[in-house]
Design a protein around this motif. Structure first.
Motif, PDB file in Angstrom:
ATOM      1  N   ALA A   1       0.829  -1.206   0.000  1.00 27.93           N
ATOM      2  CA  ALA A   1       0.000   0.000   0.000  1.00 27.93           C
ATOM      3  C   ALA A   1       0.866   1.261   0.000  1.00 27.93           C
ATOM      4  N   LEU A   2       1.899   1.286   0.848  1.00 29.02           N
ATOM      5  CA  LEU A   2       2.780   2.446   0.899  1.00 29.02           C
ATOM      6  C   LEU A   2       3.574   2.585  -0.405  1.00 29.02           C
ATOM      7  N   SER A   3       3.990   1.454  -0.981  1.00 26.03           N
ATOM      8  CA  SER A   3       4.701   1.498  -2.263  1.00 26.03           C
ATOM      9  C   SER A   3       3.783   2.003  -3.369  1.00 26.03           C
ATOM     10  N   ASP A   4       2.536   1.534  -3.365  1.00 25.70           N
ATOM     11  CA  ASP A   4       1.571   2.006  -4.357  1.00 25.70           C
ATOM     12  C   ASP A   4       1.340   3.506  -4.250  1.00 25.70           C
ATOM     13  N   LEU A   5       1.171   3.985  -3.037  1.00 29.68           N
ATOM     14  CA  LEU A   5       0.938   5.421  -2.838  1.00 29.68           C
ATOM     15  C   LEU A   5       2.152   6.234  -3.302  1.00 29.68           C
ATOM     16  N   THR A   6       3.343   5.688  -3.078  1.00 32.35           N
ATOM     17  CA  THR A   6       4.553   6.390  -3.514  1.00 32.35           C
ATOM     18  C   THR A   6       4.675   6.385  -5.035  1.00 32.35           C
ATOM     19  N   ALA A   7       4.441   5.206  -5.654  1.00 32.67           N
ATOM     20  CA  ALA A   7       4.624   5.057  -7.097  1.00 32.67           C
ATOM     21  C   ALA A   7       3.536   5.762  -7.899  1.00 32.67           C
ATOM     22  N   LYS A   8       2.339   5.885  -7.327  1.00 33.17           N
ATOM     23  CA  LYS A   8       1.216   6.411  -8.108  1.00 33.17           C
ATOM     24  C   LYS A   8       0.817   7.826  -7.726  1.00 33.17           C
ATOM     25  N   VAL A   9       0.907   8.145  -6.452  1.00 30.57           N
ATOM     26  CA  VAL A   9       0.529   9.500  -6.020  1.00 30.57           C
ATOM     27  C   VAL A   9       1.762  10.408  -5.922  1.00 30.57           C
ATOM     28  N   ALA A  10       2.737  10.011  -5.086  1.00 31.59           N
ATOM     29  CA  ALA A  10       3.928  10.857  -4.930  1.00 31.59           C
ATOM     30  C   ALA A  10       4.650  11.022  -6.264  1.00 31.59           C
ATOM     31  N   TYR A  11       4.831   9.923  -6.988  1.00 34.83           N
ATOM     32  CA  TYR A  11       5.491  10.020  -8.291  1.00 34.83           C
ATOM     33  C   TYR A  11       4.657  10.850  -9.262  1.00 34.83           C
ATOM     34  N   GLY A  12       3.333  10.673  -9.244  1.00 33.03           N
ATOM     35  CA  GLY A  12       2.469  11.443 -10.125  1.00 33.03           C
ATOM     36  C   GLY A  12       2.593  12.929  -9.887  1.00 33.03           C
ATOM     37  N   VAL A  13       2.675  13.325  -8.619  1.00 36.55           N
ATOM     38  CA  VAL A  13       2.854  14.741  -8.288  1.00 36.55           C
ATOM     39  C   VAL A  13       4.198  15.241  -8.811  1.00 36.55           C
ATOM     40  N   VAL A  14       5.257  14.456  -8.575  1.00 30.25           N
ATOM     41  CA  VAL A  14       6.598  14.849  -9.033  1.00 30.25           C
ATOM     42  C   VAL A  14       6.650  14.956 -10.557  1.00 30.25           C
ATOM     43  N   ALA A  15       6.122  13.945 -11.239  1.00 34.24           N
ATOM     44  CA  ALA A  15       6.168  13.936 -12.704  1.00 34.24           C
ATOM     45  C   ALA A  15       5.354  15.077 -13.297  1.00 34.24           C
ATOM     46  N   THR A  16       4.206  15.372 -12.690  1.00 33.83           N
ATOM     47  CA  THR A  16       3.376  16.475 -13.176  1.00 33.83           C
ATOM     48  C   THR A  16       4.086  17.811 -13.011  1.00 33.83           C
ATOM     49  N   ARG A  17       4.769  17.987 -11.893  1.00 26.87           N
ATOM     50  CA  ARG A  17       5.525  19.228 -11.673  1.00 26.87           C
ATOM     51  C   ARG A  17       6.698  19.340 -12.653  1.00 26.87           C
ATOM     52  N   GLU A  18       7.341  18.205 -12.948  1.00 27.98           N
ATOM     53  CA  GLU A  18       8.442  18.231 -13.913  1.00 27.98           C
ATOM     54  C   GLU A  18       7.931  18.663 -15.291  1.00 27.98           C
ATOM     55  N   THR A  19       6.771  18.150 -15.683  1.00 29.02           N
ATOM     56  CA  THR A  19       6.192  18.537 -16.971  1.00 29.02           C
ATOM     57  C   THR A  19       5.857  20.020 -16.989  1.00 29.02           C
ATOM     58  N   THR A  20       5.309  20.506 -15.890  1.00 24.02           N
ATOM     59  CA  THR A  20       4.966  21.931 -15.808  1.00 24.02           C
ATOM     60  C   THR A  20       6.207  22.801 -15.992  1.00 24.02           C
ATOM     61  N   ARG A  21       7.314  22.408 -15.342  1.00 22.02           N
ATOM     62  CA  ARG A  21       8.550  23.186 -15.474  1.00 22.02           C
ATOM     63  C   ARG A  21       9.071  23.146 -16.912  1.00 22.02           C
ATOM     64  N   ALA A  22       9.001  21.973 -17.544  1.00 18.67           N
ATOM     65  CA  ALA A  22       9.475  21.859 -18.921  1.00 18.67           C
ATOM     66  C   ALA A  22       8.623  22.708 -19.866  1.00 18.67           C
ATOM     67  N   VAL A  23       7.309  22.703 -19.663  1.00 19.43           N
ATOM     68  CA  VAL A  23       6.421  23.497 -20.522  1.00 19.43           C
ATOM     69  C   VAL A  23       6.602  24.985 -20.250  1.00 19.43           C
ATOM     70  N   ASP A  24       6.879  25.365 -18.996  1.00 15.69           N
ATOM     71  CA  ASP A  24       7.196  26.768 -18.700  1.00 15.69           C
ATOM     72  C   ASP A  24       8.329  27.258 -19.605  1.00 15.69           C
TER      73      ASP A  24
END
Length: 250
Positions: free
Chosen positions: A210-233
């Motif tokens: 459960a903790l691995s899933d939350l890290t891989a899907k939620v925490a990673y999703g937040v990080v990846a989304t922010r990375e995309t935002t910075r690249a598009v900026d």
């Protein structure tokens, strides 16, 4: 914590995570919109899986096998349905990060997804098996497919990523390492959990997953989304809008 509490925690965390990713993700370009949707859908699918498992619809009781201390075990098949959809989406998102300026080699992505699906299906067969030699053969095949996924990420995707600018290369490396470190936890849990050697208790195995899933899907999703935002900026600041694939010279 009991197994049931871990399952409800997984459901609540995935639902909240999906809302957060979809709220924070921007849609200024087609690429940014696609990445937001990809990373937002992943925890939605996982939330459905955890709801099914928490309500008793996502698991069955199987024999524990001749060498196990207990006569039966709870097998959570819903997590494999979850992984069948979510891990290809995560790999698609990572591939889009690697080839930010355009999906130049879709064959690499298909190879990654194909290897990933082989890994999941053979892991499912491992979990369902009760005959030792069959079980561990499936486990070995699944690990082989897992290595093929790593090859696709760190060799093939990395080669394509080398054509991108420096900030995109750094984003891909961070995302690839993040996802890889978390994903390495899963085969270990399968090995020592109730579907494998039975060293971990059901509650502990569920908690780690459960903790691995939350890290891989939620925490990673937040990080990846922010990375995309910075690249598009930077894309917008430089007057570029990555949307269509680049064509290779003949």
């Amino acid at each position: 914590m009991t197994p049931q509490l871990w399952l409800w925690l997984g459901f609540a965390g995935m639902a909240a995570g999906a809302a957060a990713i979809l709220f924070m993700g921007k849609r200024r370009t087609p690429a940014e919109e696609a990445d937001t949707i990809i990373h937002g859908i992943v925890p939605i699918i996982a939330a459905c899986s955890y709801f099914a498992m928490a309500t008793g619809q996502g698991s069955i009781v199987l024999p524990a096998g001749p060498d196990a201390a207990e006569a039966a075990r709870q097998f959570y098949f819903a997590r494999y349905i979850d992984w069948t959809f979510t891990t290809p989406l995560l790999l698609l998102g990572l591939s889009r990060t690697a080839m930010h300026s355009g999906m130049r080699r879709p064959a690499i992505v298909w190879g990654l997804i194909g290897s990933d699906l082989i890994m999941i299906v053979t892991a499912l067969a491992f979990g369902l098996s009760t005959v030792a030699w069959i079980k561990w053969t499936w486990f070995a095949i699944s690990c082989g497919a897992f290595l093929a996924v790593f090859y696709g990420i760190f060799v093939q995707l990395r080669e394509e990523n080398a054509a991108e600018r420096a900030d995109v290369q750094s984003a891909f490396r961070r995302n690839a390492v993040f996802l890889t470190v978390v994903w390495c936890i899963y085969p270990v849990v399968l090995l020592v959990g109730q579907d494998g050697l039975g060293i971990l208790s059901p509650a502990m195995a569920l908690g780690v997953v459960a903790l691995s899933d939350l890290t891989a899907k939620v925490a990673y999703g937040v990080v990846a989304t922010r990375e995309t935002t910075r690249a598009v900026d930077r894309d917008l600041a430089e007057g570029r809008t990555p949307a269509a694939p680049l064509r290779r010279a003949a």
